[in-house]
Design an enzyme around this catalytic site. Sequence first.
Site, PDB file in Angstrom:
ATOM      1  N   ASN A   1     -37.509 -46.384   3.855  1.00 50.43           N
ATOM      2  CA  ASN A   1     -38.690 -45.526   4.018  1.00 50.43           C
ATOM      3  C   ASN A   1     -38.301 -44.077   4.273  1.00 50.43           C
ATOM      4  O   ASN A   1     -37.327 -43.799   4.972  1.00 50.43           O
ATOM      5  CB  ASN A   1     -39.555 -46.037   5.176  1.00 50.43           C
ATOM      6  CG  ASN A   1     -40.074 -47.437   4.907  1.00 50.43           C
ATOM      7  OD1 ASN A   1     -40.052 -47.895   3.763  1.00 50.43           O
ATOM      8  ND2 ASN A   1     -40.520 -48.115   5.946  1.00 50.43           N
TER       9      ASN A   1
ATOM     10  N   LEU B   1     -45.113 -59.903   3.997  1.00 48.71           N
ATOM     11  CA  LEU B   1     -46.477 -60.392   3.846  1.00 48.71           C
ATOM     12  C   LEU B   1     -46.544 -61.581   2.895  1.00 48.71           C
ATOM     13  O   LEU B   1     -47.349 -62.489   3.058  1.00 48.71           O
ATOM     14  CB  LEU B   1     -47.349 -59.245   3.320  1.00 48.71           C
ATOM     15  CG  LEU B   1     -48.848 -59.321   3.538  1.00 48.71           C
ATOM     16  CD1 LEU B   1     -49.194 -59.524   5.001  1.00 48.71           C
ATOM     17  CD2 LEU B   1     -49.505 -58.052   3.016  1.00 48.71           C
TER      18      LEU B   1
ATOM     19  N   ARG C   1     -47.461 -36.236   0.942  1.00 53.23           N
ATOM     20  CA  ARG C   1     -46.877 -37.363   1.709  1.00 53.23           C
ATOM     21  C   ARG C   1     -46.419 -36.869   3.091  1.00 53.23           C
ATOM     22  O   ARG C   1     -46.614 -37.523   4.092  1.00 53.23           O
ATOM     23  CB  ARG C   1     -45.666 -37.977   0.999  1.00 53.23           C
ATOM     24  CG  ARG C   1     -45.836 -38.468  -0.436  1.00 53.23           C
ATOM     25  CD  ARG C   1     -46.475 -39.843  -0.493  1.00 53.23           C
ATOM     26  NE  ARG C   1     -47.889 -39.781  -0.234  1.00 53.23           N
ATOM     27  CZ  ARG C   1     -48.795 -39.254  -1.060  1.00 53.23           C
ATOM     28  NH1 ARG C   1     -48.439 -38.749  -2.217  1.00 53.23           N
ATOM     29  NH2 ARG C   1     -50.071 -39.236  -0.754  1.00 53.23           N
TER      30      ARG C   1
ATOM     31  N   HIS D   1     -32.868 -43.724   1.560  1.00 55.43           N
ATOM     32  CA  HIS D   1     -33.580 -43.041   0.474  1.00 55.43           C
ATOM     33  C   HIS D   1     -34.032 -41.634   0.872  1.00 55.43           C
ATOM     34  O   HIS D   1     -34.920 -41.066   0.245  1.00 55.43           O
ATOM     35  CB  HIS D   1     -34.787 -43.874   0.021  1.00 55.43           C
ATOM     36  CG  HIS D   1     -34.419 -45.104  -0.748  1.00 55.43           C
ATOM     37  ND1 HIS D   1     -35.280 -46.156  -0.973  1.00 55.43           N
ATOM     38  CD2 HIS D   1     -33.252 -45.457  -1.358  1.00 55.43           C
ATOM     39  CE1 HIS D   1     -34.669 -47.092  -1.681  1.00 55.43           C
ATOM     40  NE2 HIS D   1     -33.439 -46.706  -1.921  1.00 55.43           N
TER      41      HIS D   1
HETATM   42  P1  OAD Z   1     -42.849 -52.068  -1.980  1.00 48.30           P
HETATM   43  O1  OAD Z   1     -44.202 -51.393  -2.037  1.00 48.30           O
HETATM   44  O2  OAD Z   1     -42.196 -52.394  -3.275  1.00 48.30           O
HETATM   45  O3  OAD Z   1     -42.957 -53.424  -1.159  1.00 48.30           O
HETATM   46  C1  OAD Z   1     -43.580 -53.488   0.078  1.00 48.30           C
HETATM   47  C2  OAD Z   1     -43.577 -54.951   0.530  1.00 48.30           C
HETATM   48  O4  OAD Z   1     -44.156 -54.996   1.821  1.00 48.30           O
HETATM   49  C3  OAD Z   1     -44.383 -55.901  -0.370  1.00 48.30           C
HETATM   50  O5  OAD Z   1     -43.600 -57.050  -0.677  1.00 48.30           O
HETATM   51  C4  OAD Z   1     -45.604 -56.271   0.494  1.00 48.30           C
HETATM   52  O6  OAD Z   1     -46.024 -57.615   0.300  1.00 48.30           O
HETATM   53  C5  OAD Z   1     -45.039 -56.108   1.883  1.00 48.30           C
HETATM   54  N1  OAD Z   1     -46.048 -55.777   2.913  1.00 48.30           N
HETATM   55  C6  OAD Z   1     -47.197 -55.084   2.779  1.00 48.30           C
HETATM   56  N2  OAD Z   1     -47.850 -54.973   3.948  1.00 48.30           N
HETATM   57  C7  OAD Z   1     -47.082 -55.627   4.869  1.00 48.30           C
HETATM   58  C8  OAD Z   1     -47.209 -55.890   6.270  1.00 48.30           C
HETATM   59  N3  OAD Z   1     -48.240 -55.451   6.982  1.00 48.30           N
HETATM   60  N4  OAD Z   1     -46.219 -56.598   6.877  1.00 48.30           N
HETATM   61  C9  OAD Z   1     -45.148 -57.068   6.184  1.00 48.30           C
HETATM   62  N5  OAD Z   1     -44.992 -56.851   4.853  1.00 48.30           N
HETATM   63  C10 OAD Z   1     -45.942 -56.145   4.207  1.00 48.30           C
HETATM   64  O7  OAD Z   1     -41.917 -51.136  -1.061  1.00 48.30           O
HETATM   65  P2  OAD Z   1     -40.339 -51.140  -0.900  1.00 48.30           P
HETATM   66  O8  OAD Z   1     -39.785 -52.503  -1.097  1.00 48.30           O
HETATM   67  O9  OAD Z   1     -40.047 -50.440   0.374  1.00 48.30           O
HETATM   68  O10 OAD Z   1     -37.767 -45.838  -3.370  1.00 48.30           O
HETATM   69  O11 OAD Z   1     -39.903 -50.215  -2.086  1.00 48.30           O
HETATM   70  C11 OAD Z   1     -38.542 -49.921  -2.244  1.00 48.30           C
HETATM   71  C12 OAD Z   1     -38.350 -48.550  -2.827  1.00 48.30           C
HETATM   72  O12 OAD Z   1     -39.110 -48.398  -4.015  1.00 48.30           O
HETATM   73  C13 OAD Z   1     -38.847 -47.419  -1.954  1.00 48.30           C
HETATM   74  O13 OAD Z   1     -37.939 -47.033  -0.947  1.00 48.30           O
HETATM   75  C14 OAD Z   1     -39.044 -46.327  -2.937  1.00 48.30           C
HETATM   76  C15 OAD Z   1     -39.774 -47.107  -3.994  1.00 48.30           C
HETATM   77  O14 OAD Z   1     -39.837 -46.597  -5.217  1.00 48.30           O
HETATM   78  C16 OAD Z   1     -37.554 -44.523  -3.547  1.00 48.30           C
HETATM   79  O15 OAD Z   1     -38.401 -43.687  -3.313  1.00 48.30           O
HETATM   80  C17 OAD Z   1     -36.188 -44.196  -4.036  1.00 48.30           C
END
Ligand code: OAD
Length: 237
Positions: free
Chosen positions: A94, A205, A61, A111
């Site tokens: 992130n 999205l 990563r 995080h």
């Molecule tokens: P997710 O992968 O759960 O969610 C990402 C979101 O971004 C989804 O709802 C997508 O629909 C949206 N998305 C994708 N592409 C996009 C774009 N171009 N523009 C706008 N939105 C878009 O990721 P997180 O919510 O960040 O934790 O996940 C939260 C935490 O879970 C992370 O920080 C990580 C993970 O496990 C740890 O590592 C502790």
Amino acid sequence: MHSSDIRNIVILTGAGVSAESGLATFRGPDGLWEGHRVEDVATPEAFLRDPALVHAFYDARRATLGMVEPNAAHRALARLDAEWAGELLLVTQNVDDLHERAGSNRLLHMHGELAKGWCLGCDERFGWTGAMGEAAECPSCGTSGTVRPDIVWFGEMPYEMDRIEEALQRCDLFVSIGTSGAVYPAAGFVQTARYCGARTLEMNLEPSLGSYMFDESRTGRAGELVPQWVDQVLRAG
Ligand code: OAD
């Protein structure tokens, strides 16, 4: 609340804000994170059980950071940070470094960060580039084998929760960008902000799991929605 009444802003970002830079989001359609189950790579138990696998995962990563650039959403948020006279806090879930590379300063990584290591021997945290691996030597105490990625894993406490909580209580506007709303405590920030009287806006999205808790939900790509919103806020402010 009229836009010109806004002084204090808290912004929460998730993996979706970096998607257009080419970094994978966590919850893909297959439920895997770059081919791994979260329990196998993102928990303290996984690190105890198989440190080589966990290091290899985060080393990979970290290596991708050198291949990606901030996108229009990161740049727009950095512009807002530079031009907004009121309080502003950008809280990111992130672990990439794209917000700071775009120029954001009032930024907090709840995080942790791929570009940092943490020595379990002397408890120091320090910048880290390149591979870490099991034999990494701590630049502070010189011990080998005690350095781990400075990432908050599942079951661990996110960083700076007191500062975040305080900012949420003071903000007039809470904005959530590119996060699925699946991981607490970040997923609960909207409720704290609302309860304390803030207006709430989501840009994603697709509607997130907590979409119904926001006053307004805009769906689309962060690279398009965020620059439009920043223009709107700076014009009104
Ligand atoms: P997710 O992968 O759960 O969610 C990402 C979101 O971004 C989804 O709802 C997508 O629909 C949206 N998305 C994708 N592409 C996009 C774009 N171009 N523009 C706008 N939105 C878009 O990721 P997180 O919510 O960040 O934790 O996940 C939260 C935490 O879970 C992370 O920080 C990580 C993970 O496990 C740890 O590592 C502790």
